[in-house]
Scaffold this active site. Structure first.
Site, mmCIF file in Angstrom:
data_model
loop_
_atom_site.group_PDB
_atom_site.id
_atom_site.type_symbol
_atom_site.label_atom_id
_atom_site.label_comp_id
_atom_site.label_asym_id
_atom_site.label_seq_id
_atom_site.Cartn_x
_atom_site.Cartn_y
_atom_site.Cartn_z
ATOM 1 C CE LYS A 22 16.188 -8.928 -44.623
ATOM 2 N NZ LYS A 22 14.841 -9.300 -44.164
ATOM 3 C CB CYS A 117 9.633 -17.389 -37.806
ATOM 4 S SG CYS A 117 9.865 -15.741 -37.218
ATOM 5 N NE ARG A 122 7.928 -11.966 -37.829
ATOM 6 C CZ ARG A 122 8.900 -11.845 -38.735
ATOM 7 N NH1 ARG A 122 9.835 -12.758 -38.828
ATOM 8 N NH2 ARG A 122 8.928 -10.814 -39.538
ATOM 9 C CG ASP A 305 14.977 -5.854 -37.866
ATOM 10 O OD1 ASP A 305 14.452 -6.738 -37.163
ATOM 11 O OD2 ASP A 305 14.507 -5.465 -38.946
HETATM 12 C C1 EPZ Z 1 9.190 -6.429 -40.561
HETATM 13 O O1 EPZ Z 1 8.565 -7.662 -40.257
HETATM 14 C C2 EPZ Z 1 10.614 -6.734 -40.975
HETATM 15 N N1 EPZ Z 1 10.565 -7.590 -42.155
HETATM 16 C C3 EPZ Z 1 11.343 -7.400 -39.832
HETATM 17 O O2 EPZ Z 1 12.670 -7.607 -40.257
HETATM 18 C C4 EPZ Z 1 11.331 -6.472 -38.617
HETATM 19 O O3 EPZ Z 1 11.915 -7.117 -37.516
HETATM 20 C C5 EPZ Z 1 9.879 -6.094 -38.266
HETATM 21 O O4 EPZ Z 1 9.219 -5.544 -39.442
HETATM 22 C C6 EPZ Z 1 9.784 -5.077 -37.154
HETATM 23 O O5 EPZ Z 1 10.489 -3.923 -37.480
HETATM 24 C C7 EPZ Z 1 10.388 -7.043 -43.357
HETATM 25 O O6 EPZ Z 1 10.240 -5.841 -43.512
HETATM 26 C C8 EPZ Z 1 10.409 -7.957 -44.524
HETATM 27 P P1 EPZ Z 1 5.571 -6.438 -38.016
HETATM 28 P P2 EPZ Z 1 6.987 -7.748 -40.095
HETATM 29 O O7 EPZ Z 1 4.330 -6.856 -38.753
HETATM 30 O O8 EPZ Z 1 6.354 -6.846 -41.066
HETATM 31 C C9 EPZ Z 1 2.861 -8.310 -34.535
HETATM 32 C C10 EPZ Z 1 14.793 -8.695 -40.246
HETATM 33 O O9 EPZ Z 1 15.625 -9.200 -39.443
HETATM 34 N N2 EPZ Z 1 1.814 -8.490 -35.554
HETATM 35 O O10 EPZ Z 1 5.872 -4.989 -37.933
HETATM 36 O O11 EPZ Z 1 6.632 -9.179 -40.123
HETATM 37 C C11 EPZ Z 1 4.064 -9.208 -34.791
HETATM 38 O O12 EPZ Z 1 3.864 -10.512 -34.306
HETATM 39 C C12 EPZ Z 1 13.352 -8.770 -39.908
HETATM 40 O O13 EPZ Z 1 15.087 -8.173 -41.330
HETATM 41 C C13 EPZ Z 1 0.593 -9.003 -35.203
HETATM 42 O O14 EPZ Z 1 0.338 -9.346 -34.039
HETATM 43 O O15 EPZ Z 1 6.829 -7.202 -38.623
HETATM 44 C C14 EPZ Z 1 5.161 -8.437 -34.079
HETATM 45 O O16 EPZ Z 1 5.133 -8.744 -32.709
HETATM 46 C C15 EPZ Z 1 12.845 -9.905 -39.165
HETATM 47 N N3 EPZ Z 1 -0.376 -9.148 -36.171
HETATM 48 C C16 EPZ Z 1 4.760 -6.972 -34.285
HETATM 49 O O17 EPZ Z 1 3.373 -7.003 -34.608
HETATM 50 C C17 EPZ Z 1 -0.150 -8.789 -37.469
HETATM 51 O O18 EPZ Z 1 -1.054 -8.941 -38.302
HETATM 52 C C18 EPZ Z 1 5.514 -6.252 -35.398
HETATM 53 O O19 EPZ Z 1 5.508 -7.050 -36.570
HETATM 54 C C19 EPZ Z 1 1.097 -8.259 -37.806
HETATM 55 C C20 EPZ Z 1 2.069 -8.113 -36.843
#
Ligand code: EPZ
Length: 416
Positions: A22, A117, A122, A305
């Site tokens: 996904k 969320c 996030r 995850d």
């Molecule tokens: C991706 O989310 C996945 N979603 C998530 O999958 C997964 O949990 C996550 O990566 C971590 O592996 C998709 O790929 C569609 P991040 P994403 O940006 O990209 C912080 C599932 O169950 N952050 O790597 O949104 C953020 O708050 C899910 O399938 C900032 O602070 O995750 C988090 O604490 C849910 N500022 C951390 O970084 C930003 O601009 C990692 O988030 C971006 C992120």
């Protein structure tokens, strides 16, 4: 509202096929905004988030049709559409992945801010700062991000933390920028490597995806192509944990051990046996399960995850295990529900201490997010009596026909 009714305990055995990832499909679909030619994606999982992304792309002028596991995306040339509305973004945060491609190809984008969320705040500040580094003018108004740039320009940008979506958005934006972009402290997940392979097949020039530094030399246009999505490591990991949890014996055909190394190593330490087959992963357990600690971290660390599913497993292990969640600040919502089934877990900030083994007993529980739902289903497999998992629409966002796959493995799971 759909529920799963699980009659436990079950021992899961047999072979199932890994679905497409996904989290690799969503950015790959967004990449259709970077070209005016058709894109064909194969091994696309039939899950709700993919349908949400398809609706968003239709709204943005990309016709799309799904035929079994193949999705064809055909841009209609409606280049004036640049708006990702709140109604779609609130349903799925990954909608924000259209921001980089829209900006790169149409010169502007208006995307609703996703908001918090269930699993954490996030923010998308890193996405926005990166796009600004490429020359975009970014503003936040009325709950929307608006970004514009007649032509993005290659630049150096260092992420404050490895972000999966941020890395994907920036790589996509940089493919059509003038000059070379150097992205540092990038996320290294396999889904990012898959996206870069797709984009390179479309004519992009990306080097280093899967490493901390990614370099993108901008090109004038990208063309259409056909691409097969990688297998879903989180889905595969979930079924392997089901085998570990129920003293089972499961093969997930098509899955790749390299993508799941942190989980497989832990399962081996905990008392399971696994082997990478020519085409799949086989895992079994016949001895006692031992408690082992984990700390979630960006790839190649233990994936957040799979944290909830691993916690369900540790409720059945001998000893005390500590689970530390470092990626999201609120990803222990499955803990009270596991407690209702008899698990003994204490939370202290980002740590959870699991005291095992605890006999689990079937109960009515409520899913709160995608992976928490999977954790409760796993607990239901090991529990005595009937477990009813409510609100499984969360599960349907990311697991294709989970009840069918589990039934194939001999579990008694019914969608009601
Ligand atoms: C991706 O989310 C996945 N979603 C998530 O999958 C997964 O949990 C996550 O990566 C971590 O592996 C998709 O790929 C569609 P991040 P994403 O940006 O990209 C912080 C599932 O169950 N952050 O790597 O949104 C953020 O708050 C899910 O399938 C900032 O602070 O995750 C988090 O604490 C849910 N500022 C951390 O970084 C930003 O601009 C990692 O988030 C971006 C992120």
């Amino acid at each position: 509202m759909n529920q799963f009714h699980i009659e436990g305990p079950n021992r899961v055995t047999g072979t199932i096929e890994a679905g497409g990832a996904k989290n690799a499909t969503l950015p790959a679909m967004a990449a259709s905004l970077l070209t005016d030619e058709p894109l064909e994606l194969r091994r696309v999982p039939r899950v709700r988030d993919i349908r949400t992304m398809a609706r968003l792309l239709t709204h943005l002028g990309v016709d799309n049709e799904a035929d079994d596991e193949v999705v064809r995306l055909c841009p209609t040339g409606a280049e004036d559409l640049d708006d990702a509305p709140y109604e779609l973004v609130k349903e799925m945060r990954a909608s924000v992945l259209v921001l980089g491609p829209l900006l790169a190809r149409r010169g502007r984008a208006r995307v609703s801010l996703p908001g918090g969320c269930a699993i954490g705040v996030r923010p998308i500040d890193q996405h926005l700062a990166g796009l600004e580094a490429l020359g975009a003018e970014v503003a936040l108004e009325h709950g929307y991000v608006t970004a514009q740039a007649r032509q993005l320009t290659g630049a150096r940008y260092r992420f404050g933390m490895p972000t999966v979506g941020g890395t994907e958005n920036l790589i996509m934006a940089a493919t059509l920028a003038r000059g070379t972009t150097r992205l540092e402290n990038c996320a290294r997940e396999p889904e990012i490597v898959d996206l870069a392979e797709l984009l390179n097949a479309m004519g992009a020039r990306i080097k280093g995806a899967g490493q901390e530094t990614v370099e993108i030399e901008g090109v004038e246009t990208l063309s259409g192509t056909a691409h097969t999505i990688i297998p879903d490591r989180i889905e595969a990991g979930t079924y392997l944990v089901a085998a570990a949890m129920t003293s089972g014996d499961v093969t997930v055909a098509g899955s790749r051990a390299a993508d799941l190394a942190p989980l497989l190593e832990k399962l081996a330490e905990a008392g399971c046996r696994f082997e990478q087959l020519e085409d799949g992963i086989h895992l079994s357990r016949d001895g006692e399960l031992r408690a082992r600690d984990i700390v979630t971290a960006p790839h190649p660390g233990f994936p957040t995850d799979l944290q909830a599913q691993y916690m369900a497993l540790m409720t059945q292990a001998e000893g005390v295990s500590t689970i530390c969640e470092t990626v999201f600040e609120n990803r222990f919502q499955h803990v009270p529900e596991l407690g209702r089934m008899g698990a003994k877990i204490e939370i202290d900030g980002s740590y959870a201490r699991v005291y095992g083994p605890s006999p689990l007993s079937g109960a009515k529980v409520m899913a709160t997010d995608l992976r928490a739902s999977a954790c409760l289903v796993l607990a239901g497999l090991a529990a005595d009596g009937q477990t009813v998992v409510d609100r499984i629409y969360h599960l349907d966002r990311g697991y294709e026909r989970m009840e069918q796959k589990l039934t194939t493995l001999g579990a008694r799971v019914e969608r009601v």
